[in-house]
Design a protein around this motif. Structure first.
Motif, short mmCIF file in Angstrom:
data_model
loop_
_atom_site.label_atom_id
_atom_site.label_comp_id
_atom_site.label_asym_id
_atom_site.label_seq_id
_atom_site.Cartn_x
_atom_site.Cartn_y
_atom_site.Cartn_z
N LYS A 186 0.85 -1.18 0.00
CA LYS A 186 0.00 0.00 0.00
C LYS A 186 0.89 1.24 0.00
CE LYS A 186 -1.85 -1.68 3.65
NZ LYS A 186 -2.67 -1.96 4.87
N ALA A 235 3.24 7.59 -9.25
CA ALA A 235 2.07 6.79 -8.89
C ALA A 235 1.79 5.72 -9.94
CB ALA A 235 0.85 7.69 -8.70
N VAL A 236 1.90 6.09 -11.22
CA VAL A 236 1.70 5.11 -12.30
C VAL A 236 2.73 4.00 -12.20
CG1 VAL A 236 1.83 4.78 -14.80
CG2 VAL A 236 0.57 6.73 -13.86
N ARG A 252 1.88 1.62 -9.38
CA ARG A 252 0.79 0.72 -9.76
C ARG A 252 1.30 -0.37 -10.70
NH1 ARG A 252 -2.21 5.79 -9.81
NH2 ARG A 252 -3.70 5.74 -8.07
N GLU A 262 -1.06 -1.15 -4.43
CA GLU A 262 -2.32 -0.42 -4.27
C GLU A 262 -1.93 1.01 -3.92
OE1 GLU A 262 -6.26 -0.17 -1.37
OE2 GLU A 262 -4.90 -1.90 -1.20
N VAL A 263 -2.31 1.95 -4.73
CA VAL A 263 -1.83 3.33 -4.59
C VAL A 263 -2.99 4.27 -4.27
CG1 VAL A 263 -0.71 5.27 -5.78
CG2 VAL A 263 0.08 2.91 -6.18
N ARG A 264 -2.77 5.12 -3.31
CA ARG A 264 -3.65 6.25 -3.04
C ARG A 264 -2.83 7.52 -3.20
NH1 ARG A 264 -7.11 4.27 2.33
NH2 ARG A 264 -7.94 2.36 1.39
N GLU A 265 -3.50 8.60 -3.57
CA GLU A 265 -2.81 9.85 -3.81
C GLU A 265 -3.42 10.95 -2.93
OE1 GLU A 265 -1.83 10.64 -8.05
OE2 GLU A 265 -2.93 8.76 -8.42
#
Length: 200
Positions: A4, A26-27, A30, A35-38
């Motif tokens: 994460k 972020a790309v 992934r 699992e990415v949150r921004e």
């Protein structure tokens, strides 16, 4: 389980250059299986931190940044370089966190006004380490020359940003697992992790 990763855009204003850099990281994260949150710091209204203020503890945006940081196994943290340092918004974000960063892993990216970004990147790394986190000994910085018009086009910078994203995904679970195991040890054998062990 997928690592994460929280990607933090540390500007309090609309900043297309930094948004592109952290978006690229972020790309990459992934693509590496995370699992990415921004989190964009311009999307939250954090007050200037006052230690021990109960009203701030109840503030929804303070709760949000603490929840997101607690959720993450690792971070990509992006900052513009302001006067040879990280942005005030990002430092304020750090001020609301400590235990949420301990034993976790971060990579750092930056945008600059023309320099190399070393001062701002070092400031972010130092702050994360003082929260008992671990940092990637590699980073990426984009000066205005890395952009054509409004688009990031410098292949070397793009490559470095993508490497940061992949490495955070690679190493965050390793650090987290080692830190968790160390928390189960007694006394000095636990190292810094022992300072964050649940006393119960």
């Amino acid at each position: 389980m997928a690592p994460k990763i929280l990607v933090v855009c540390g500007s309090s204003r609309e900043d297309g250059y930094l948004e592109q850099v952290v978006g690229l990281a972020a790309v990459a994260a992934r693509m590496a299986g995370a699992e990415v949150r921004e989190l964009s710091l311009r999307a939250v209204q954090l007050p200037v931190m006052i230690w021990g203020d109960p009203d701030q503890t109840a503030n929804p945006d303070v709760s949000l940044v603490r929840e997101l940081a607690g959720w993450a196994d690792g971070f990509v943290i992006g900052t513009p370089e302001y006067h040879g340092n990280m942005s005030g918004a990002l430092k304020n974000w750090f001020d609301f966190l400590h235990a949420e960063l301990a034993g976790k892993f971060a990579g750092v990216v930056a945008t600059t006004g023309g320099g190399t970004g070393d001062m701002s990147i070092t400031a972010v790394k130092t702050c994360f380490q003082w929260c008992h986190g671990f940092v990637l000994p590699f980073h990426a910085a984009a000066s205005p020359t890395a952009f054509e018009g409004e688009m990031l086009t410098d292949a070397r910078v793009i490559d470095r940003v993508e490497r940061v994203g992949h490495d955070v995904v690679r190493y965050a679970p390793v650090i987290a697992a080692a830190f968790e195991r160390a928390q189960g040890l007694d006394g000095p054998a636990a190292g810094v992790a022992g300072l964050h062990a649940d006393p119960g």
